[in-house]
Design an enzyme around this catalytic site. Structure first.
Site, short mmCIF file in Angstrom:
data_model
loop_
_atom_site.label_atom_id
_atom_site.label_comp_id
_atom_site.label_asym_id
_atom_site.label_seq_id
_atom_site.Cartn_x
_atom_site.Cartn_y
_atom_site.Cartn_z
N GLY A 1 125.21 18.00 -17.65
CA GLY A 1 126.61 18.22 -17.32
C GLY A 1 127.38 19.07 -18.32
O GLY A 1 128.61 19.10 -18.29
N ASN B 1 120.77 14.29 -7.72
CA ASN B 1 121.27 12.99 -8.16
C ASN B 1 122.79 13.01 -8.02
O ASN B 1 123.47 13.67 -8.81
CB ASN B 1 120.85 12.76 -9.62
CG ASN B 1 121.49 11.54 -10.24
OD1 ASN B 1 122.03 10.69 -9.53
ND2 ASN B 1 121.43 11.44 -11.56
N LYS C 1 124.86 10.70 -8.46
CA LYS C 1 125.56 9.81 -9.40
C LYS C 1 126.64 9.00 -8.66
O LYS C 1 126.43 8.61 -7.52
CB LYS C 1 126.14 10.62 -10.56
CG LYS C 1 125.10 11.54 -11.20
CD LYS C 1 125.56 12.10 -12.50
CE LYS C 1 124.54 13.11 -13.01
NZ LYS C 1 124.79 13.52 -14.38
N HIS D 1 117.56 6.92 -16.33
CA HIS D 1 118.46 8.06 -16.56
C HIS D 1 119.26 7.80 -17.83
O HIS D 1 119.64 6.67 -18.12
CB HIS D 1 119.40 8.21 -15.36
CG HIS D 1 120.16 9.50 -15.37
ND1 HIS D 1 121.25 9.70 -16.20
CD2 HIS D 1 119.98 10.66 -14.70
CE1 HIS D 1 121.71 10.93 -16.01
NE2 HIS D 1 120.96 11.53 -15.11
N GLU E 1 122.24 8.24 -18.54
CA GLU E 1 123.55 7.60 -18.33
C GLU E 1 123.40 6.08 -18.17
O GLU E 1 124.26 5.33 -18.59
CB GLU E 1 124.26 8.23 -17.12
CG GLU E 1 124.77 9.62 -17.49
CD GLU E 1 124.96 10.57 -16.32
OE1 GLU E 1 124.92 10.13 -15.16
OE2 GLU E 1 125.12 11.78 -16.58
N GLU F 1 115.05 15.32 -19.30
CA GLU F 1 116.46 15.69 -19.27
C GLU F 1 117.05 15.54 -20.67
O GLU F 1 117.44 14.41 -21.05
CB GLU F 1 117.23 14.77 -18.32
CG GLU F 1 116.73 14.82 -16.90
CD GLU F 1 117.83 14.36 -15.93
OE1 GLU F 1 118.16 15.16 -15.05
OE2 GLU F 1 118.36 13.26 -16.08
N SER G 1 121.95 20.72 -16.36
CA SER G 1 122.70 21.94 -16.08
C SER G 1 121.90 22.99 -15.29
O SER G 1 122.05 24.20 -15.52
CB SER G 1 123.25 22.55 -17.38
OG SER G 1 124.17 21.66 -17.98
C1 PEP Z 1 121.44 14.61 -14.25
O1 PEP Z 1 122.32 13.85 -14.60
O2 PEP Z 1 120.36 14.15 -13.83
C2 PEP Z 1 121.68 16.04 -14.39
C3 PEP Z 1 120.66 16.81 -14.55
O3 PEP Z 1 123.00 16.44 -14.34
P1 PEP Z 1 123.53 17.98 -14.36
O4 PEP Z 1 122.64 18.76 -13.43
O5 PEP Z 1 124.93 17.87 -13.88
O6 PEP Z 1 123.39 18.45 -15.76
#
Ligand code: PEP
Length: 254
Positions: free
Chosen positions: A171, A10, A12, A93, A95, A165, A211
Protein backbone atom coordinates in the site's frame (compact mmCIF):
# COMPACT_ATOMS: atom_id res chain seq x y z
CA UNK A 1 7.12 -17.50 -14.55
CA UNK A 2 5.20 -20.75 -13.99
CA UNK A 3 3.03 -21.84 -16.89
CA UNK A 4 -0.23 -20.51 -15.49
CA UNK A 5 0.30 -17.35 -13.48
CA UNK A 6 -1.97 -16.86 -10.48
CA UNK A 7 -3.35 -13.37 -9.83
CA UNK A 8 -5.23 -12.95 -6.58
CA UNK A 9 -7.08 -9.83 -5.43
CA UNK A 10 -7.26 -9.18 -1.68
CA UNK A 11 -10.13 -6.79 -1.09
CA UNK A 12 -9.28 -6.44 2.61
CA UNK A 13 -12.01 -4.55 4.56
CA UNK A 14 -13.49 -3.06 1.42
CA UNK A 15 -16.71 -3.77 -0.38
CA UNK A 16 -20.44 -3.82 0.09
CA UNK A 17 -22.83 -5.58 -2.28
CA UNK A 18 -22.27 -2.80 -4.80
CA UNK A 19 -18.79 -4.30 -5.34
CA UNK A 20 -20.34 -7.44 -6.82
CA UNK A 21 -20.47 -5.60 -10.14
CA UNK A 22 -16.65 -5.45 -10.07
CA UNK A 23 -16.46 -9.17 -9.30
CA UNK A 24 -18.79 -9.89 -12.20
CA UNK A 25 -16.74 -7.76 -14.58
CA UNK A 26 -13.49 -9.42 -13.47
CA UNK A 27 -15.07 -12.83 -13.92
CA UNK A 28 -16.49 -12.17 -17.38
CA UNK A 29 -13.19 -10.74 -18.69
CA UNK A 30 -11.20 -13.59 -17.13
CA UNK A 31 -13.18 -16.06 -19.21
CA UNK A 32 -11.18 -14.77 -22.21
CA UNK A 33 -7.86 -14.88 -20.35
CA UNK A 34 -7.66 -18.55 -19.53
CA UNK A 35 -3.86 -18.55 -19.47
CA UNK A 36 -4.12 -16.84 -16.10
CA UNK A 37 -5.69 -18.24 -12.94
CA UNK A 38 -7.65 -15.40 -11.36
CA UNK A 39 -9.14 -15.21 -7.88
CA UNK A 40 -10.46 -12.68 -5.40
CA UNK A 41 -10.75 -12.74 -1.63
CA UNK A 42 -13.64 -10.44 -0.69
CA UNK A 43 -14.56 -9.73 2.95
CA UNK A 44 -16.48 -12.56 4.66
CA UNK A 45 -19.77 -10.74 4.15
CA UNK A 46 -19.43 -11.02 0.36
CA UNK A 47 -18.00 -14.53 -0.03
CA UNK A 48 -21.29 -16.26 -0.66
CA UNK A 49 -22.71 -13.60 -2.94
CA UNK A 50 -19.45 -13.44 -4.92
CA UNK A 51 -19.35 -17.22 -5.19
CA UNK A 52 -22.85 -17.15 -6.68
CA UNK A 53 -22.03 -14.26 -8.98
CA UNK A 54 -18.94 -15.70 -10.71
CA UNK A 55 -18.41 -18.63 -13.05
CA UNK A 56 -14.70 -18.71 -13.76
CA UNK A 57 -12.62 -17.05 -11.08
CA UNK A 58 -11.77 -18.45 -7.66
CA UNK A 59 -13.26 -17.00 -4.48
CA UNK A 60 -11.45 -17.16 -1.16
CA UNK A 61 -11.37 -15.92 2.42
CA UNK A 62 -8.86 -13.50 3.93
CA UNK A 63 -8.46 -15.43 7.19
CA UNK A 64 -10.12 -18.12 9.30
CA UNK A 65 -10.18 -19.23 12.93
CA UNK A 66 -8.16 -22.38 13.77
CA UNK A 67 -11.11 -24.08 15.54
CA UNK A 68 -13.98 -25.67 13.60
CA UNK A 69 -16.64 -24.02 15.80
CA UNK A 70 -17.15 -22.67 19.30
CA UNK A 71 -17.34 -19.65 21.55
CA UNK A 72 -15.27 -17.17 19.53
CA UNK A 73 -17.42 -14.10 19.11
CA UNK A 74 -16.90 -12.39 15.79
CA UNK A 75 -14.72 -15.11 14.28
CA UNK A 76 -15.35 -17.32 11.26
CA UNK A 77 -14.10 -20.90 11.01
CA UNK A 78 -12.54 -22.47 7.94
CA UNK A 79 -15.56 -24.77 7.67
CA UNK A 80 -17.89 -21.77 7.62
CA UNK A 81 -15.80 -19.94 5.00
CA UNK A 82 -15.71 -23.08 2.85
CA UNK A 83 -19.47 -23.54 3.28
CA UNK A 84 -19.99 -19.96 2.05
CA UNK A 85 -18.05 -20.81 -1.13
CA UNK A 86 -14.41 -20.05 -0.31
CA UNK A 87 -12.00 -22.36 -2.11
CA UNK A 88 -8.88 -20.93 -0.51
CA UNK A 89 -7.81 -18.83 2.46
CA UNK A 90 -5.15 -16.14 2.66
CA UNK A 91 -3.30 -16.69 5.94
CA UNK A 92 -0.57 -14.85 7.79
CA UNK A 93 -1.08 -11.54 5.98
CA UNK A 94 1.13 -8.91 7.62
CA UNK A 95 -1.95 -6.84 8.52
CA UNK A 96 -3.28 -9.83 10.53
CA UNK A 97 0.14 -10.41 12.08
CA UNK A 98 0.39 -6.72 13.04
CA UNK A 99 -3.21 -5.76 13.87
CA UNK A 100 -4.10 -9.01 15.65
CA UNK A 101 -0.72 -10.14 16.95
CA UNK A 102 -0.84 -13.40 14.99
CA UNK A 103 2.16 -15.62 15.69
CA UNK A 104 3.68 -18.08 13.24
CA UNK A 105 2.21 -20.93 15.31
CA UNK A 106 -1.29 -19.45 15.05
CA UNK A 107 -0.90 -18.97 11.31
CA UNK A 108 0.15 -22.63 10.99
CA UNK A 109 -2.89 -23.73 13.04
CA UNK A 110 -5.20 -21.66 10.82
CA UNK A 111 -3.58 -23.11 7.72
CA UNK A 112 -4.09 -26.58 9.09
CA UNK A 113 -7.79 -25.85 9.73
CA UNK A 114 -8.21 -24.45 6.20
CA UNK A 115 -6.74 -27.62 4.69
CA UNK A 116 -9.00 -29.75 6.92
CA UNK A 117 -11.96 -27.81 5.55
CA UNK A 118 -10.87 -28.64 1.99
CA UNK A 119 -9.49 -25.22 1.07
CA UNK A 120 -6.18 -24.34 -0.56
CA UNK A 121 -3.99 -21.88 1.32
CA UNK A 122 -2.06 -18.77 0.39
CA UNK A 123 0.56 -18.26 3.08
CA UNK A 124 1.97 -14.76 3.38
CA UNK A 125 5.42 -13.84 4.57
CA UNK A 126 7.50 -10.68 4.42
CA UNK A 127 10.01 -8.54 6.23
CA UNK A 128 9.84 -5.04 7.74
CA UNK A 129 11.95 -2.22 6.40
CA UNK A 130 14.29 -2.42 9.43
CA UNK A 131 14.90 -6.12 8.79
CA UNK A 132 15.70 -5.45 5.13
CA UNK A 133 17.98 -2.53 6.01
CA UNK A 134 19.79 -4.79 8.48
CA UNK A 135 20.49 -7.24 5.63
CA UNK A 136 18.42 -9.97 7.30
CA UNK A 137 15.42 -10.12 4.96
CA UNK A 138 16.04 -13.59 3.49
CA UNK A 139 16.85 -15.31 6.77
CA UNK A 140 13.83 -13.66 8.47
CA UNK A 141 11.36 -14.53 5.71
CA UNK A 142 12.46 -18.16 5.30
CA UNK A 143 12.33 -18.66 9.08
CA UNK A 144 8.90 -17.01 9.28
CA UNK A 145 7.55 -19.11 6.43
CA UNK A 146 8.94 -22.38 7.77
CA UNK A 147 7.34 -21.73 11.17
CA UNK A 148 3.99 -20.78 9.56
CA UNK A 149 3.59 -23.88 7.40
CA UNK A 150 1.04 -26.45 8.57
CA UNK A 151 2.09 -30.01 9.35
CA UNK A 152 -0.85 -31.63 7.54
CA UNK A 153 0.16 -30.43 4.07
CA UNK A 154 0.00 -33.52 1.90
CA UNK A 155 0.09 -32.14 -1.64
CA UNK A 156 1.94 -28.82 -1.46
CA UNK A 157 1.91 -28.44 -5.23
CA UNK A 158 -1.91 -28.40 -5.17
CA UNK A 159 -2.75 -26.94 -1.79
CA UNK A 160 -0.08 -24.35 -1.11
CA UNK A 161 0.73 -20.97 -2.61
CA UNK A 162 3.29 -18.72 -0.93
CA UNK A 163 2.96 -14.94 -1.14
CA UNK A 164 6.07 -12.87 -0.49
CA UNK A 165 4.93 -9.41 0.60
CA UNK A 166 7.53 -7.05 2.04
CA UNK A 167 5.61 -5.08 4.67
CA UNK A 168 7.15 -1.79 3.57
CA UNK A 169 5.83 -2.30 0.01
CA UNK A 170 2.18 -2.94 0.94
CA UNK A 171 0.00 0.00 0.00
CA UNK A 172 2.97 2.37 -0.17
CA UNK A 173 3.66 2.56 -3.90
CA UNK A 174 7.21 1.32 -3.23
CA UNK A 175 8.47 -2.00 -4.53
CA UNK A 176 11.72 -3.95 -4.18
CA UNK A 177 13.99 -4.19 -7.21
CA UNK A 178 13.40 -7.06 -9.59
CA UNK A 179 16.76 -8.46 -8.43
CA UNK A 180 15.71 -8.36 -4.77
CA UNK A 181 12.40 -10.05 -5.55
CA UNK A 182 14.20 -12.73 -7.58
CA UNK A 183 16.69 -13.34 -4.76
CA UNK A 184 13.94 -13.65 -2.13
CA UNK A 185 11.80 -15.93 -4.29
CA UNK A 186 14.83 -18.13 -4.98
CA UNK A 187 15.49 -18.40 -1.23
CA UNK A 188 11.83 -19.37 -0.69
CA UNK A 189 12.06 -21.89 -3.52
CA UNK A 190 15.14 -23.46 -1.91
CA UNK A 191 13.21 -23.82 1.37
CA UNK A 192 10.23 -25.41 -0.40
CA UNK A 193 12.53 -27.91 -2.17
CA UNK A 194 14.25 -28.69 1.13
CA UNK A 195 10.89 -29.32 2.83
CA UNK A 196 8.90 -31.03 0.09
CA UNK A 197 11.49 -32.45 -2.30
CA UNK A 198 12.58 -31.34 -5.75
CA UNK A 199 9.46 -32.31 -7.67
CA UNK A 200 6.78 -30.90 -5.37
CA UNK A 201 8.85 -27.99 -4.07
CA UNK A 202 9.38 -26.70 -7.60
CA UNK A 203 5.65 -26.72 -8.36
CA UNK A 204 4.46 -24.52 -5.50
CA UNK A 205 3.68 -21.05 -6.83
CA UNK A 206 5.32 -18.08 -5.15
CA UNK A 207 3.41 -14.83 -5.62
CA UNK A 208 4.84 -11.37 -5.19
CA UNK A 209 2.67 -8.80 -3.35
CA UNK A 210 3.19 -5.13 -2.53
CA UNK A 211 2.07 -2.18 -4.66
CA UNK A 212 1.49 -4.21 -7.82
CA UNK A 213 -0.32 -2.06 -10.40
CA UNK A 214 -1.08 -2.40 -14.11
CA UNK A 215 1.94 -0.15 -14.83
CA UNK A 216 4.55 -2.24 -13.00
CA UNK A 217 2.96 -5.69 -13.19
CA UNK A 218 4.81 -6.89 -16.28
CA UNK A 219 8.22 -6.08 -14.83
CA UNK A 220 7.44 -7.58 -11.40
CA UNK A 221 5.89 -10.72 -12.88
CA UNK A 222 8.98 -11.26 -15.01
CA UNK A 223 11.26 -11.48 -11.94
CA UNK A 224 12.84 -14.88 -11.21
CA UNK A 225 10.55 -17.44 -9.58
CA UNK A 226 7.52 -15.14 -9.54
CA UNK A 227 4.40 -17.22 -10.25
CA UNK A 228 1.85 -14.44 -9.96
CA UNK A 229 0.77 -11.60 -7.72
CA UNK A 230 -1.26 -10.92 -4.60
CA UNK A 231 -2.88 -7.54 -5.19
CA UNK A 232 -4.49 -5.24 -2.63
CA UNK A 233 -5.44 -1.70 -3.66
CA UNK A 234 -5.34 -2.32 -7.40
CA UNK A 235 -7.80 -5.23 -7.10
CA UNK A 236 -10.65 -2.97 -6.01
CA UNK A 237 -11.77 -2.02 -9.50
CA UNK A 238 -12.17 -4.39 -12.40
CA UNK A 239 -10.30 -1.96 -14.64
CA UNK A 240 -7.05 -1.89 -12.66
CA UNK A 241 -7.19 -5.55 -11.61
CA UNK A 242 -7.77 -6.68 -15.19
CA UNK A 243 -4.79 -4.55 -16.27
CA UNK A 244 -2.66 -6.78 -14.03
CA UNK A 245 -4.36 -9.95 -15.26
CA UNK A 246 -3.63 -8.88 -18.85
CA UNK A 247 0.02 -8.22 -18.01
CA UNK A 248 0.17 -11.74 -16.57
CA UNK A 249 -1.39 -13.13 -19.76
CA UNK A 250 1.35 -11.33 -21.75
CA UNK A 251 4.10 -12.89 -19.63
CA UNK A 252 2.49 -16.31 -20.06
CA UNK A 253 2.54 -15.79 -23.85
CA UNK A 254 6.15 -14.60 -23.92
C1 PEP B 1 -1.71 -6.80 0.13
O1 PEP B 1 -2.09 -6.26 1.16
O2 PEP B 1 -1.77 -8.04 0.03
C2 PEP B 1 -1.15 -5.96 -0.91
C3 PEP B 1 -0.30 -6.49 -1.71
O3 PEP B 1 -1.59 -4.65 -0.95
P1 PEP B 1 -1.21 -3.54 -2.07
O4 PEP B 1 -1.30 -4.23 -3.41
O5 PEP B 1 -2.24 -2.49 -1.89
O6 PEP B 1 0.18 -3.11 -1.78
Amino acid sequence: MAERPYIVGNWKMNGTRAMLAQARAIDRASQNLMKVEVAIAPPYTLIHATHREVEQIGVGAQDCHPDPEGAHTGDISATMAADAGAKFAILGHSERRQDHGESNALVAAKASAALEAGMRIILCCGESEETRDAGKAESFVTRQLKASLPENLESPEESLTVAYEPIWAIGTGRTPTVEDIGAMHSAIRALLVELYGEEQGQLVRILYGGSVKPENARELLDADEVGGALVGGASLTAESFLGIVMAAADTADA
